[in-house]
Design a protein around this motif. Structure first.
Motif, PDB file in Angstrom:
ATOM      1  N   ALA A  53      32.966 -63.249  16.267  1.00 13.74           N
ATOM      2  CA  ALA A  53      31.836 -63.715  17.071  1.00 13.74           C
ATOM      3  C   ALA A  53      31.827 -65.240  17.065  1.00 13.74           C
ATOM      4  O   ALA A  53      32.455 -65.869  16.207  1.00 13.74           O
ATOM      5  CB  ALA A  53      30.524 -63.168  16.505  1.00 13.74           C
ATOM      6  N   PRO A  54      31.130 -65.851  18.029  1.00 10.33           N
ATOM      7  CA  PRO A  54      31.044 -67.314  18.065  1.00 10.33           C
ATOM      8  C   PRO A  54      30.475 -67.874  16.760  1.00 10.33           C
ATOM      9  O   PRO A  54      29.726 -67.202  16.046  1.00 10.33           O
ATOM     10  CB  PRO A  54      30.098 -67.584  19.243  1.00 10.33           C
ATOM     11  CG  PRO A  54      30.228 -66.371  20.109  1.00 10.33           C
ATOM     12  CD  PRO A  54      30.436 -65.230  19.166  1.00 10.33           C
ATOM     13  N   ALA A  55      30.851 -69.111  16.466  1.00  7.55           N
ATOM     14  CA  ALA A  55      30.374 -69.772  15.254  1.00  7.55           C
ATOM     15  C   ALA A  55      28.856 -69.775  15.211  1.00  7.55           C
ATOM     16  O   ALA A  55      28.181 -70.003  16.213  1.00  7.55           O
ATOM     17  CB  ALA A  55      30.906 -71.207  15.206  1.00  7.55           C
ATOM     18  N   GLY A  56      28.322 -69.495  14.038  1.00  8.74           N
ATOM     19  CA  GLY A  56      26.882 -69.521  13.854  1.00  8.74           C
ATOM     20  C   GLY A  56      26.212 -68.162  13.983  1.00  8.74           C
ATOM     21  O   GLY A  56      25.084 -67.978  13.504  1.00  8.74           O
ATOM     22  N   VAL A  57      26.890 -67.194  14.617  1.00  6.97           N
ATOM     23  CA  VAL A  57      26.285 -65.874  14.804  1.00  6.97           C
ATOM     24  C   VAL A  57      26.080 -65.175  13.461  1.00  6.97           C
ATOM     25  O   VAL A  57      25.022 -64.582  13.208  1.00  6.97           O
ATOM     26  CB  VAL A  57      27.152 -65.000  15.736  1.00  6.97           C
ATOM     27  CG1 VAL A  57      26.648 -63.563  15.747  1.00  6.97           C
ATOM     28  CG2 VAL A  57      27.136 -65.567  17.151  1.00  6.97           C
ATOM     29  N   PHE A  58      27.079 -65.249  12.589  1.00 13.99           N
ATOM     30  CA  PHE A  58      26.969 -64.595  11.288  1.00 13.99           C
ATOM     31  C   PHE A  58      25.836 -65.198  10.464  1.00 13.99           C
ATOM     32  O   PHE A  58      25.003 -64.477   9.919  1.00 13.99           O
ATOM     33  CB  PHE A  58      28.293 -64.714  10.526  1.00 13.99           C
ATOM     34  CG  PHE A  58      28.259 -64.110   9.147  1.00 13.99           C
ATOM     35  CD1 PHE A  58      28.425 -62.748   8.961  1.00 13.99           C
ATOM     36  CD2 PHE A  58      28.037 -64.913   8.034  1.00 13.99           C
ATOM     37  CE1 PHE A  58      28.377 -62.194   7.691  1.00 13.99           C
ATOM     38  CE2 PHE A  58      27.993 -64.371   6.756  1.00 13.99           C
ATOM     39  CZ  PHE A  58      28.162 -62.997   6.591  1.00 13.99           C
ATOM     40  N   THR A  59      25.808 -66.531  10.393  1.00 18.10           N
ATOM     41  CA  THR A  59      24.760 -67.212   9.632  1.00 18.10           C
ATOM     42  C   THR A  59      23.377 -66.878  10.186  1.00 18.10           C
ATOM     43  O   THR A  59      22.444 -66.608   9.434  1.00 18.10           O
ATOM     44  CB  THR A  59      24.970 -68.728   9.662  1.00 18.10           C
ATOM     45  OG1 THR A  59      26.247 -69.040   9.067  1.00 18.10           O
ATOM     46  CG2 THR A  59      23.879 -69.452   8.875  1.00 18.10           C
ATOM     47  N   ALA A  60      23.269 -66.883  11.507  1.00 16.79           N
ATOM     48  CA  ALA A  60      21.985 -66.560  12.138  1.00 16.79           C
ATOM     49  C   ALA A  60      21.572 -65.128  11.810  1.00 16.79           C
ATOM     50  O   ALA A  60      20.387 -64.855  11.573  1.00 16.79           O
ATOM     51  CB  ALA A  60      22.081 -66.749  13.646  1.00 16.79           C
ATOM     52  N   ALA A  61      22.544 -64.214  11.764  1.00 10.04           N
ATOM     53  CA  ALA A  61      22.239 -62.817  11.455  1.00 10.04           C
ATOM     54  C   ALA A  61      21.721 -62.687  10.027  1.00 10.04           C
ATOM     55  O   ALA A  61      20.751 -61.970   9.762  1.00 10.04           O
ATOM     56  CB  ALA A  61      23.480 -61.950  11.654  1.00 10.04           C
ATOM     57  N   VAL A  62      22.377 -63.385   9.094  1.00 16.11           N
ATOM     58  CA  VAL A  62      21.939 -63.353   7.699  1.00 16.11           C
ATOM     59  C   VAL A  62      20.508 -63.858   7.578  1.00 16.11           C
ATOM     60  O   VAL A  62      19.659 -63.244   6.914  1.00 16.11           O
ATOM     61  CB  VAL A  62      22.868 -64.190   6.805  1.00 16.11           C
ATOM     62  CG1 VAL A  62      22.326 -64.253   5.376  1.00 16.11           C
ATOM     63  CG2 VAL A  62      24.273 -63.618   6.793  1.00 16.11           C
ATOM     64  N   MET A  63      20.226 -64.973   8.226  1.00 18.26           N
ATOM     65  CA  MET A  63      18.903 -65.577   8.119  1.00 18.26           C
ATOM     66  C   MET A  63      17.830 -64.695   8.775  1.00 18.26           C
ATOM     67  O   MET A  63      16.705 -64.590   8.274  1.00 18.26           O
ATOM     68  CB  MET A  63      18.924 -66.964   8.737  1.00 18.26           C
ATOM     69  CG  MET A  63      19.875 -67.912   8.017  1.00 18.26           C
ATOM     70  SD  MET A  63      19.799 -69.629   8.579  1.00 18.26           S
ATOM     71  CE  MET A  63      18.234 -70.140   7.883  1.00 18.26           C
ATOM     72  N   THR A  64      18.185 -64.046   9.876  1.00 22.80           N
ATOM     73  CA  THR A  64      17.235 -63.141  10.529  1.00 22.80           C
ATOM     74  C   THR A  64      16.889 -61.976   9.620  1.00 22.80           C
ATOM     75  O   THR A  64      15.710 -61.604   9.478  1.00 22.80           O
ATOM     76  CB  THR A  64      17.813 -62.609  11.851  1.00 22.80           C
ATOM     77  OG1 THR A  64      17.991 -63.698  12.755  1.00 22.80           O
ATOM     78  CG2 THR A  64      16.868 -61.584  12.486  1.00 22.80           C
TER      79      THR A  64
END
Length: 263
Positions: A53-64
Protein backbone atom coordinates in the motif's frame (compact mmCIF):
# COMPACT_ATOMS: atom_id res chain seq x y z
CA UNK A 1 1.30 9.24 19.41
CA UNK A 2 4.46 7.52 18.24
CA UNK A 3 4.67 3.93 17.11
CA UNK A 4 7.82 1.84 16.82
CA UNK A 5 8.74 -1.12 14.64
CA UNK A 6 9.39 -3.33 17.68
CA UNK A 7 6.02 -2.58 19.28
CA UNK A 8 3.76 -5.60 19.72
CA UNK A 9 0.01 -5.12 19.80
CA UNK A 10 -2.86 -7.33 20.93
CA UNK A 11 -6.58 -7.08 20.36
CA UNK A 12 -8.65 -5.51 23.10
CA UNK A 13 -12.06 -6.90 24.00
CA UNK A 14 -13.51 -4.20 21.78
CA UNK A 15 -11.23 -5.34 18.94
CA UNK A 16 -12.37 -8.94 19.31
CA UNK A 17 -15.97 -7.76 19.28
CA UNK A 18 -15.30 -5.78 16.09
CA UNK A 19 -14.21 -8.95 14.28
CA UNK A 20 -17.31 -10.79 15.46
CA UNK A 21 -19.91 -8.05 15.26
CA UNK A 22 -21.06 -8.90 11.75
CA UNK A 23 -20.53 -5.32 10.56
CA UNK A 24 -17.62 -2.90 10.41
CA UNK A 25 -16.82 0.55 9.05
CA UNK A 26 -13.06 -0.09 9.03
CA UNK A 27 -11.10 0.31 5.80
CA UNK A 28 -9.68 -2.78 4.03
CA UNK A 29 -6.20 -2.02 5.38
CA UNK A 30 -7.53 -1.61 8.92
CA UNK A 31 -9.47 -4.88 8.68
CA UNK A 32 -6.42 -6.73 7.38
CA UNK A 33 -4.28 -5.38 10.20
CA UNK A 34 -6.92 -6.22 12.82
CA UNK A 35 -7.07 -9.81 11.55
CA UNK A 36 -3.27 -10.13 11.55
CA UNK A 37 -2.62 -8.78 15.05
CA UNK A 38 -2.11 -11.72 17.41
CA UNK A 39 -0.18 -10.34 20.37
CA UNK A 40 3.14 -11.85 19.27
CA UNK A 41 4.23 -10.16 16.04
CA UNK A 42 5.98 -6.80 16.00
CA UNK A 43 4.80 -3.97 13.79
CA UNK A 44 7.73 -4.56 11.44
CA UNK A 45 6.65 -8.19 11.02
CA UNK A 46 3.04 -7.19 10.47
CA UNK A 47 4.06 -4.57 7.91
CA UNK A 48 6.14 -7.14 6.01
CA UNK A 49 3.12 -9.40 5.58
CA UNK A 50 0.58 -6.71 4.70
CA UNK A 51 -0.81 -6.11 1.24
CA UNK A 52 1.41 -3.49 -0.47
CA UNK A 53 0.00 0.00 0.00
CA UNK A 54 1.11 3.63 -0.37
CA UNK A 55 3.44 5.00 2.29
CA UNK A 56 1.66 6.00 5.46
CA UNK A 57 -1.31 3.65 5.06
CA UNK A 58 0.06 1.10 7.53
CA UNK A 59 0.92 3.73 10.14
CA UNK A 60 -2.47 5.37 9.72
CA UNK A 61 -4.17 1.98 10.16
CA UNK A 62 -2.27 1.30 13.38
CA UNK A 63 -3.17 4.70 14.79
CA UNK A 64 -6.83 4.33 13.82
CA UNK A 65 -7.07 0.97 15.57
CA UNK A 66 -5.46 2.53 18.64
CA UNK A 67 -7.75 5.55 18.60
CA UNK A 68 -10.79 3.28 18.39
CA UNK A 69 -9.37 1.22 21.27
CA UNK A 70 -9.45 -1.94 19.16
CA UNK A 71 -5.80 -2.74 19.89
CA UNK A 72 -3.37 -1.97 22.70
CA UNK A 73 0.32 -2.49 23.32
CA UNK A 74 0.91 -6.03 24.49
CA UNK A 75 2.80 -6.61 27.70
CA UNK A 76 5.67 -8.93 26.81
CA UNK A 77 8.30 -9.88 29.36
CA UNK A 78 11.95 -9.49 28.23
CA UNK A 79 12.62 -13.25 28.10
CA UNK A 80 9.59 -13.93 25.89
CA UNK A 81 10.43 -10.99 23.67
CA UNK A 82 14.00 -12.19 23.14
CA UNK A 83 12.92 -15.80 22.64
CA UNK A 84 10.28 -14.79 20.08
CA UNK A 85 12.73 -12.58 18.20
CA UNK A 86 15.29 -15.40 18.06
CA UNK A 87 12.71 -17.91 16.82
CA UNK A 88 11.43 -15.50 14.18
CA UNK A 89 14.96 -14.87 12.90
CA UNK A 90 15.56 -18.62 12.81
CA UNK A 91 12.32 -19.23 10.91
CA UNK A 92 13.12 -16.55 8.35
CA UNK A 93 16.58 -18.04 7.84
CA UNK A 94 15.12 -21.49 7.19
CA UNK A 95 12.37 -20.24 4.89
CA UNK A 96 13.59 -17.17 3.04
CA UNK A 97 10.94 -17.69 0.39
CA UNK A 98 8.21 -17.05 2.95
CA UNK A 99 7.33 -13.40 2.56
CA UNK A 100 5.17 -13.25 5.66
CA UNK A 101 7.21 -13.75 8.83
CA UNK A 102 3.98 -14.35 10.72
CA UNK A 103 2.95 -17.29 8.53
CA UNK A 104 2.78 -19.75 11.41
CA UNK A 105 0.32 -17.54 13.26
CA UNK A 106 -1.77 -16.98 10.13
CA UNK A 107 -2.11 -20.72 9.51
CA UNK A 108 -3.08 -21.61 13.05
CA UNK A 109 -6.50 -23.25 13.08
CA UNK A 110 -9.37 -22.30 15.37
CA UNK A 111 -9.70 -18.67 14.29
CA UNK A 112 -13.17 -17.21 14.67
CA UNK A 113 -14.50 -14.23 12.77
CA UNK A 114 -17.80 -12.79 11.63
CA UNK A 115 -17.23 -9.60 9.71
CA UNK A 116 -18.70 -7.73 6.76
CA UNK A 117 -18.63 -4.37 5.01
CA UNK A 118 -21.54 -2.73 3.17
CA UNK A 119 -21.32 -3.44 -0.55
CA UNK A 120 -22.96 -0.20 -1.54
CA UNK A 121 -26.26 0.62 -3.26
CA UNK A 122 -28.21 -2.50 -4.22
CA UNK A 123 -29.03 -3.09 -7.87
CA UNK A 124 -32.48 -1.77 -8.93
CA UNK A 125 -35.38 -4.23 -8.65
CA UNK A 126 -38.99 -4.12 -9.71
CA UNK A 127 -41.50 -3.50 -6.89
CA UNK A 128 -42.29 -6.74 -5.12
CA UNK A 129 -39.40 -8.61 -6.72
CA UNK A 130 -37.69 -10.75 -4.04
CA UNK A 131 -33.97 -10.79 -3.45
CA UNK A 132 -32.20 -13.84 -4.82
CA UNK A 133 -29.27 -15.80 -3.43
CA UNK A 134 -27.11 -18.77 -4.39
CA UNK A 135 -25.82 -20.95 -1.55
CA UNK A 136 -22.68 -22.87 -2.51
CA UNK A 137 -22.05 -25.59 0.06
CA UNK A 138 -21.51 -29.35 -0.17
CA UNK A 139 -23.02 -30.13 3.24
CA UNK A 140 -26.68 -30.95 2.42
CA UNK A 141 -28.09 -30.27 5.89
CA UNK A 142 -26.26 -26.99 6.23
CA UNK A 143 -27.21 -25.86 2.72
CA UNK A 144 -30.85 -26.70 3.46
CA UNK A 145 -30.69 -24.83 6.75
CA UNK A 146 -29.29 -21.69 5.11
CA UNK A 147 -31.77 -21.97 2.25
CA UNK A 148 -34.72 -22.28 4.62
CA UNK A 149 -33.61 -19.34 6.72
CA UNK A 150 -33.02 -17.08 3.71
CA UNK A 151 -36.42 -18.05 2.31
CA UNK A 152 -37.96 -17.12 5.66
CA UNK A 153 -36.32 -13.70 5.20
CA UNK A 154 -37.92 -13.35 1.75
CA UNK A 155 -35.09 -14.53 -0.51
CA UNK A 156 -35.50 -16.73 -3.56
CA UNK A 157 -32.71 -19.28 -3.05
CA UNK A 158 -30.83 -21.72 -5.28
CA UNK A 159 -28.25 -24.24 -4.04
CA UNK A 160 -25.07 -25.65 -5.61
CA UNK A 161 -22.78 -28.28 -4.08
CA UNK A 162 -20.13 -28.99 -6.73
CA UNK A 163 -18.38 -27.43 -9.73
CA UNK A 164 -21.00 -28.51 -12.28
CA UNK A 165 -23.89 -27.18 -10.22
CA UNK A 166 -22.01 -23.94 -9.52
CA UNK A 167 -21.47 -23.33 -13.25
CA UNK A 168 -25.13 -24.14 -13.99
CA UNK A 169 -26.49 -21.81 -11.32
CA UNK A 170 -24.11 -18.97 -12.14
CA UNK A 171 -25.14 -19.10 -15.81
CA UNK A 172 -28.79 -18.50 -14.98
CA UNK A 173 -30.11 -14.98 -15.40
CA UNK A 174 -30.71 -12.60 -13.85
CA UNK A 175 -27.61 -12.55 -11.68
CA UNK A 176 -28.24 -13.21 -7.97
CA UNK A 177 -28.26 -10.43 -5.39
CA UNK A 178 -25.99 -12.45 -3.09
CA UNK A 179 -23.71 -15.50 -3.11
CA UNK A 180 -22.90 -17.45 0.06
CA UNK A 181 -19.74 -19.36 -0.81
CA UNK A 182 -18.06 -22.23 1.01
CA UNK A 183 -14.29 -22.62 0.59
CA UNK A 184 -13.91 -26.40 0.59
CA UNK A 185 -15.93 -28.18 -2.10
CA UNK A 186 -15.43 -31.73 -3.38
CA UNK A 187 -14.11 -30.67 -6.80
CA UNK A 188 -13.53 -26.93 -6.52
CA UNK A 189 -11.86 -24.30 -4.38
CA UNK A 190 -14.01 -21.46 -3.08
CA UNK A 191 -11.18 -18.94 -3.36
CA UNK A 192 -10.75 -19.83 -7.03
CA UNK A 193 -14.49 -19.43 -7.57
CA UNK A 194 -14.35 -16.04 -5.85
CA UNK A 195 -11.55 -14.83 -8.12
CA UNK A 196 -13.42 -16.01 -11.21
CA UNK A 197 -16.54 -14.21 -10.03
CA UNK A 198 -14.62 -10.98 -9.60
CA UNK A 199 -13.33 -11.30 -13.18
CA UNK A 200 -16.70 -12.15 -14.72
CA UNK A 201 -18.35 -9.22 -16.55
CA UNK A 202 -21.86 -10.13 -15.34
CA UNK A 203 -21.08 -11.42 -11.85
CA UNK A 204 -18.17 -9.28 -10.67
CA UNK A 205 -20.43 -6.88 -8.77
CA UNK A 206 -22.44 -9.57 -6.95
CA UNK A 207 -21.82 -9.45 -3.17
CA UNK A 208 -20.09 -12.59 -1.85
CA UNK A 209 -19.98 -13.82 1.74
CA UNK A 210 -17.51 -16.59 2.50
CA UNK A 211 -19.18 -19.09 4.81
CA UNK A 212 -16.75 -21.77 5.84
CA UNK A 213 -15.13 -23.97 8.45
CA UNK A 214 -11.69 -23.08 7.06
CA UNK A 215 -10.94 -21.12 10.20
CA UNK A 216 -7.49 -19.56 9.98
CA UNK A 217 -6.33 -15.96 9.73
CA UNK A 218 -4.71 -16.86 6.41
CA UNK A 219 -8.03 -18.05 4.95
CA UNK A 220 -9.89 -14.96 6.14
CA UNK A 221 -7.27 -12.64 4.65
CA UNK A 222 -7.28 -14.60 1.39
CA UNK A 223 -11.04 -14.30 1.12
CA UNK A 224 -11.12 -10.59 1.89
CA UNK A 225 -8.19 -9.90 -0.45
CA UNK A 226 -9.97 -11.85 -3.18
CA UNK A 227 -12.95 -9.54 -3.01
CA UNK A 228 -15.27 -11.15 -0.47
CA UNK A 229 -17.65 -8.70 1.19
CA UNK A 230 -17.94 -10.76 4.35
CA UNK A 231 -16.43 -13.77 6.08
CA UNK A 232 -18.24 -16.00 8.57
CA UNK A 233 -16.57 -19.04 10.11
CA UNK A 234 -18.48 -22.13 11.20
CA UNK A 235 -20.15 -22.86 13.53
CA UNK A 236 -22.41 -19.83 13.48
CA UNK A 237 -25.78 -18.64 14.71
CA UNK A 238 -28.43 -18.06 12.08
CA UNK A 239 -29.29 -14.55 13.26
CA UNK A 240 -25.57 -13.65 13.19
CA UNK A 241 -25.37 -14.82 9.57
CA UNK A 242 -28.39 -12.72 8.64
CA UNK A 243 -26.84 -9.72 10.34
CA UNK A 244 -23.87 -10.12 7.99
CA UNK A 245 -26.22 -10.53 5.02
CA UNK A 246 -28.13 -7.36 5.93
CA UNK A 247 -24.90 -5.45 6.42
CA UNK A 248 -23.53 -6.41 3.02
CA UNK A 249 -26.79 -5.73 1.19
CA UNK A 250 -27.67 -2.61 3.15
CA UNK A 251 -30.97 -4.07 4.40
CA UNK A 252 -32.69 -2.86 7.57
CA UNK A 253 -32.37 -4.98 10.70
CA UNK A 254 -35.20 -7.42 11.31
CA UNK A 255 -37.20 -6.82 14.52
CA UNK A 256 -37.57 -10.54 15.20
CA UNK A 257 -35.90 -13.71 13.93
CA UNK A 258 -36.54 -17.40 14.53
CA UNK A 259 -34.39 -19.02 17.20
CA UNK A 260 -32.34 -21.30 14.94
CA UNK A 261 -28.70 -22.14 15.56
CA UNK A 262 -25.88 -24.30 14.25
CA UNK A 263 -24.08 -24.26 17.60
Amino acid sequence: MQIHDKDIYALTTRGQDELRSGATSLSPAEIELLVRIDGSQSLSQLRAGMTPAPAGVFTAAVMTLQDKKLVALAEVDPFTEQFTATMNDFAVTLAEAEADSGAASLKKAGYYVRIARPRGPAKPRDPGQPLSAIVVDDEPMLAKFIQSYLMFEGFKVRVASNREEVVTEFRKQPAPDLILLDVVLPDADGFDILLRLRQHPLLKAVPVIMLTGKATREAVLKGLAGGADGYVTKPFEADALMHVVRTVLGLPAAPDAPALSLL
